[in-house]
Design an enzyme around this catalytic site. Sequence first.
Site, PDB file in Angstrom:
ATOM      1  N   HIS A  15      -1.383  11.143  -2.128  1.00 42.72           N
ATOM      2  CA  HIS A  15      -2.657  10.650  -1.607  1.00 42.72           C
ATOM      3  C   HIS A  15      -3.666  11.745  -1.300  1.00 42.72           C
ATOM      4  O   HIS A  15      -4.807  11.703  -1.772  1.00 42.72           O
ATOM      5  CB  HIS A  15      -2.424   9.798  -0.352  1.00 42.72           C
ATOM      6  CG  HIS A  15      -3.683   9.235   0.216  1.00 42.72           C
ATOM      7  ND1 HIS A  15      -4.482   9.929   1.107  1.00 42.72           N
ATOM      8  CD2 HIS A  15      -4.315   8.055  -0.003  1.00 42.72           C
ATOM      9  CE1 HIS A  15      -5.536   9.186   1.409  1.00 42.72           C
ATOM     10  NE2 HIS A  15      -5.465   8.044   0.750  1.00 42.72           N
ATOM     11  N   HIS A  24       0.824  -1.205   0.000  1.00 43.60           N
ATOM     12  CA  HIS A  24       0.000   0.000   0.000  1.00 43.60           C
ATOM     13  C   HIS A  24       0.864   1.264   0.000  1.00 43.60           C
ATOM     14  O   HIS A  24       1.714   1.434   0.871  1.00 43.60           O
ATOM     15  CB  HIS A  24      -0.879  -0.030   1.256  1.00 43.60           C
ATOM     16  CG  HIS A  24      -1.946   1.011   1.291  1.00 43.60           C
ATOM     17  ND1 HIS A  24      -2.287   1.670   2.438  1.00 43.60           N
ATOM     18  CD2 HIS A  24      -2.770   1.481   0.330  1.00 43.60           C
ATOM     19  CE1 HIS A  24      -3.278   2.508   2.199  1.00 43.60           C
ATOM     20  NE2 HIS A  24      -3.598   2.411   0.916  1.00 43.60           N
TER      21      HIS A  24
HETATM   22  O1  G3P Z   1      -6.465   1.303  -3.144  1.00 43.51           O
HETATM   23  C1  G3P Z   1      -6.699   0.933  -1.834  1.00 43.51           C
HETATM   24  C2  G3P Z   1      -6.619   2.082  -0.871  1.00 43.51           C
HETATM   25  O2  G3P Z   1      -5.455   2.802  -1.132  1.00 43.51           O
HETATM   26  C3  G3P Z   1      -7.817   2.991  -0.952  1.00 43.51           C
HETATM   27  O3  G3P Z   1      -7.847   3.956   0.035  1.00 43.51           O
HETATM   28  O4  G3P Z   1      -7.427   6.176   0.990  1.00 43.51           O
HETATM   29  O5  G3P Z   1      -5.675   4.431   1.178  1.00 43.51           O
HETATM   30  O6  G3P Z   1      -6.152   5.511  -1.008  1.00 43.51           O
HETATM   31  P1  G3P Z   1      -6.721   5.061   0.311  1.00 43.51           P
HETATM   32 MG    MG Z   2      -4.912   4.434  -2.373  1.00 40.67          MG
END
Ligand code: G3P
Ligand code: MG
Length: 257
Positions: free
Chosen positions: A61, A19
């Site tokens: 992000h 992630h």
């Molecule tokens: O793609 C999975 C996850 O990254 C979605 O939520 O807010 O971490 O981008 P976020």
């Molecule tokens: Mg994400």
Amino acid sequence: MNNALASLFYPKLPSIIGHRGAYNSAPENTLISFRKAAQLGAKWIEIDVRLSSDKIPVVFHDNEVDRTTNGQGPVDTFTLESLQELDAGSHYHTDFSCEKVPTLLQAITLCIELNLGLNIEIKPNFGQDSETVTAILATLNPFQEQLRGNVLFSSFNLLCLKELINLSPEWPRALLVNDLNNDWLTNTKALGCYALNPSYECLASIQNVKSILASGLRIIPFTVNQISIAKNLLRLGVHSIITDDLRSLNSLKNYKI
Ligand code: G3P
Ligand code: MG
């Protein structure tokens, strides 16, 4: 689109996806984070992409730069040059103070070098759904030959996924959802999705996992950081797990049911 062409682009999904790179081990969405993910054994990473004020796709992000850099204000008020003057690493640890906000092009180039697959989450700034997709594809499509099988797009934003179909239907798409109360089935069908990427809490009910699998979609939950939960989800037939904790979950990278 022609199915034979689409199938050439089907992603070779690993069990584990890092992630924002290697979220627990380096500053999120930076080049060092992608290198760290590869060092920790990841085969794929997830990154978030939006536009700078001069419309360059950057890996970032939040809507604002405040949380992860030493700057202040919305990302879409920063040119690429001014964004890349910011320190994007010290929020994680001062050892990383030289880290910059990467462009999508820098991320793609490094991922090709490291042989890392990319889950590109499209996170448009407000009102920039269509132009974000256009700019991302202009960056990505020259690498089509090298990247096919190694890219999956995802978004919470239906307009972005629709624009992807219009412009480059060959790239596989996943719909991100925080819950299964809405029209996930109707939307994934209408958008010709390859996968559903739900918050892992949606999968606490085995019936939900079964319903998604019965629809023919792959399931790629986020963000699972407990090995027991990850193992259980893989055992139930979930295809790939997005995690912050590559150090722990990479032991599941060759997991077979
Ligand atoms: O793609 C999975 C996850 O990254 C979605 O939520 O807010 O971490 O981008 P976020
Ligand atoms: Mg994400």
